[in-house]
Scaffold this active site. Structure first.
Site, short mmCIF file in Angstrom:
data_model
loop_
_atom_site.label_atom_id
_atom_site.label_comp_id
_atom_site.label_asym_id
_atom_site.label_seq_id
_atom_site.Cartn_x
_atom_site.Cartn_y
_atom_site.Cartn_z
N SER A 143 -9.75 -0.84 7.07
CA SER A 143 -9.20 -0.68 5.71
C SER A 143 -8.45 -1.86 5.13
O SER A 143 -8.11 -1.84 3.95
CB SER A 143 -8.27 0.54 5.67
OG SER A 143 -9.04 1.71 5.56
N SER A 183 -9.67 1.55 2.89
CA SER A 183 -8.83 2.32 2.01
C SER A 183 -7.76 1.53 1.27
O SER A 183 -7.18 2.05 0.32
CB SER A 183 -8.16 3.44 2.81
OG SER A 183 -7.31 2.89 3.81
N LYS A 192 0.86 -1.20 0.00
CA LYS A 192 0.00 0.00 0.00
C LYS A 192 0.89 1.24 0.00
O LYS A 192 1.94 1.25 0.66
CB LYS A 192 -0.90 -0.03 1.25
CG LYS A 192 -1.91 1.10 1.34
CD LYS A 192 -2.81 0.91 2.56
CE LYS A 192 -3.88 1.97 2.68
NZ LYS A 192 -4.78 1.75 3.84
N1 GLN Z 1 -13.10 3.93 6.50
C1 GLN Z 1 -12.49 4.35 7.74
C2 GLN Z 1 -12.09 5.79 7.64
O1 GLN Z 1 -12.35 6.39 6.66
C3 GLN Z 1 -11.32 3.47 8.05
C4 GLN Z 1 -10.14 3.76 7.22
C5 GLN Z 1 -8.95 2.92 7.56
O2 GLN Z 1 -9.06 1.87 8.20
N2 GLN Z 1 -7.79 3.42 7.19
O3 GLN Z 1 -11.53 6.35 8.52
#
Ligand code: GLN
Length: 472
Positions: free
Chosen positions: A167, A143, A67
């Site tokens: 994410s 994400s 990532k």
């Molecule tokens: N969807 C969640 C957020 O927007 C979690 C994102 C993540 O785990 N990086 O914060």
């Protein structure tokens, strides 16, 4: 082409690491135009590493996609943001990268993500929109959407993602791969660009549960560079993998099976729970009384920490620098105004607000107290059961653009995953079937398994039982 099977072929001399890299690079050329999972990849650099690699190591010769928020020496690390896409090159390896290299793996490919990991769809990337390989009109989740989509699409063997509120697990569920968020402190965060430091963890996205165990084995463990990493021994995650679920007590929280769950998700998750019962697990109804407060709590704490962490991107030492400013304050303002996307700005504003004097106690202080209650719910539950089962996400992958003007709706899609980060416990998403959705397109559904702190081996064992049964 799982990691485990490629390792066997490498050791037997039937294939080479360079051969795997050339194959992946060919697949990327053919397939990635459709999914747009990769931001960049360096075949020449990876081939040079492959030439030196020690095949006797546990991940010897295996390329792993990363990532784009983890530093790999000399490579870009954009975090899906304009702020870092212009001229940042990583000056060092993150600890997970060093550990992967120590295990013989080759970091290969920079994977798209929501900007600074804020989002659940990868639509918040400032650089490109990744598509779900099962249906390119849909999101891959996020994400870590690029990591999940590439593993599902066969353009990566395995990948690393980061999970602050879901994410790793949610994109794994949407793309039909395995995604594991380790316990807080199990894996070093050194060299991961911080989003919310008390919630962030790095975890693997893989095709199989065994592959997830192999990658976790390599990246787990104490790191003096991360003061929150735990100095406790790392167990052997592979030796109990096939122990089955006979006699295990698995909790099903009533709060996680209420309204708002897509019928296809419910059907597949309930069938997986029945399967586990059929394999000898005892299914126990439990309660997590504060589950309903997780979204509100997370969306105070995560933005608060993000607003602090992202203050370093001021155009001086890190990040985009505006060319039109007249003084230092103007430089900060314009650099941040031009560099950050809408969701990141929303989080910074929200976080700054809840931390400001006069509001701190009412919002941030209270959220911390509710966080403690959520953690205690799990502690109480794990006195009764070995693990907890739920959906990963309330619906299968939605259409791209569907929530464009509705951030609140988007936040609700994390309802089942956020609590694990607030409590610091591990969670895994394992494919448990497909939901026929919207005109008969088969979309993957993930079963979510949560365990007590440092209970990764047990989670992998249960996930393996799900995988074996679904595969059979
Ligand atoms: N969807 C969640 C957020 O927007 C979690 C994102 C993540 O785990 N990086 O914060």
């Amino acid at each position: 082409m799982t990691l485990a099977s490629l390792r066997r072929q490498l050791v037997a001399g039937e294939i080479t690491s360079a051969g795997i890299l050339h194959h992946l690079s060919g697949e990327i050329a053919i397939r990635d135009g459709r999914t747009a999972a990769y931001l960049s990849h360096d075949l020449e650099g990876a081939l040079a590493e492959a030439a030196r690699v020690d095949l006797s190591l546990p991940l010897g010769g295996i390329p792993i996609a990363i990532k784009d928020n983890m530093n790999v020496l000399g490579q870009p690390c954009t975090c899906g943001s304009k702020v870092l896409s212009e001229n940042y090159r990583s000056p060092y390896d993150a600890t997970v990268i060093r550990k992967l290299r120590d295990a013989g793996a080759i970091p290969f490919g920079r994977m798209n993500q929501d900007e600074f990991a804020m989002g659940s769809s990868t639509e918040n990337s400032a650089l490109q929109a990744t598509r779900n390989p099962h249906d390119p009109a849909r999101i891959p989740g996020g994400s870590s959407g690029g990591s999940a989509a590439a593993v599902a699409d066969g353009t990566a063997i395995a990948a690393l993602g980061s999970d602050t509120g879901g994410s790793v697990r949610q994109p794994a569920s949407h793309c039909g791969v395995v995604g594991l968020k380790p316990s807080y402190g199990r894996v070093s965060r050194y060299g991961l660009v911080a989003f919310a430091s008390s919630l962030d963890q790095i975890g693997p996205l893989t095709q199989t549960v065994e592959d997830a165990a192999l990658v976790l084995q390599a990246i787990a463990g104490f790191d003096p560079f991360d003061s929150t990493s735990l100095d406790v021994p790392v167990p052997d995650y592979l030796c109990s993998l096939h122990d089955g679920v006979k006699g295990l007590r698995l909790g099903v929280p009533k709060e996680y099976f209420g309204e708002g769950i897509d019928p296809g998700v419910r059907r597949n998750v309930e069938a997986a729970i029945q399967n586990l019962a059929g394999q000898g697990a005892e299914i126990v109804s439990i309660s997590l009384p504060h589950a309903g407060h997780a979204v509100a709590t997370y969306y105070v704490i995560a933005p608060a920490e993000a607003s602090s962490n992202l203050s370093r991107f001021d155009g001086i030492r890190y990040g985009h620098r505006s060319g039109t400013s007249c003084d230092i304050l103007d430089l900060y303002k314009k650099s941040r105004e031009e560099g950050f996307g809408a969701e990141v700005k929303r989080r910074i504003i929200l976080g700054t607000y809840v931390l400001s004097s006069g509001y701190y106690d009412a919002y941030y202080g209270r959220a911390q107290k509710v966080r403690t209650l959520i953690r205690r719910d799990f502690e109480t539950a794990f006195r009764q059961v070995d693990a907890i089962l739920s959906p990963v996400a309330p619906t299968p992958a939605r259409k791209i653009g569907a929530f464009a003007n509705d951030p609140l709706h988007e936040y609700l899609s994390d309802i089942f995953t956020l609590s694990a980060n607030l409590a610091g416990i591990p969670g895994i998403s394992v494919p448990c079937g497909v939901a026929d959705f919207d005109g008969g397109i088969a979309l993957p559904v993930g079963l979510h398994i949560l365990g007590p702190h440092l209970g990764e081996a047990r989670l992998l064992q249960i996930a393996q039982a799900v995988e074996t049964r679904v595969g059979a």
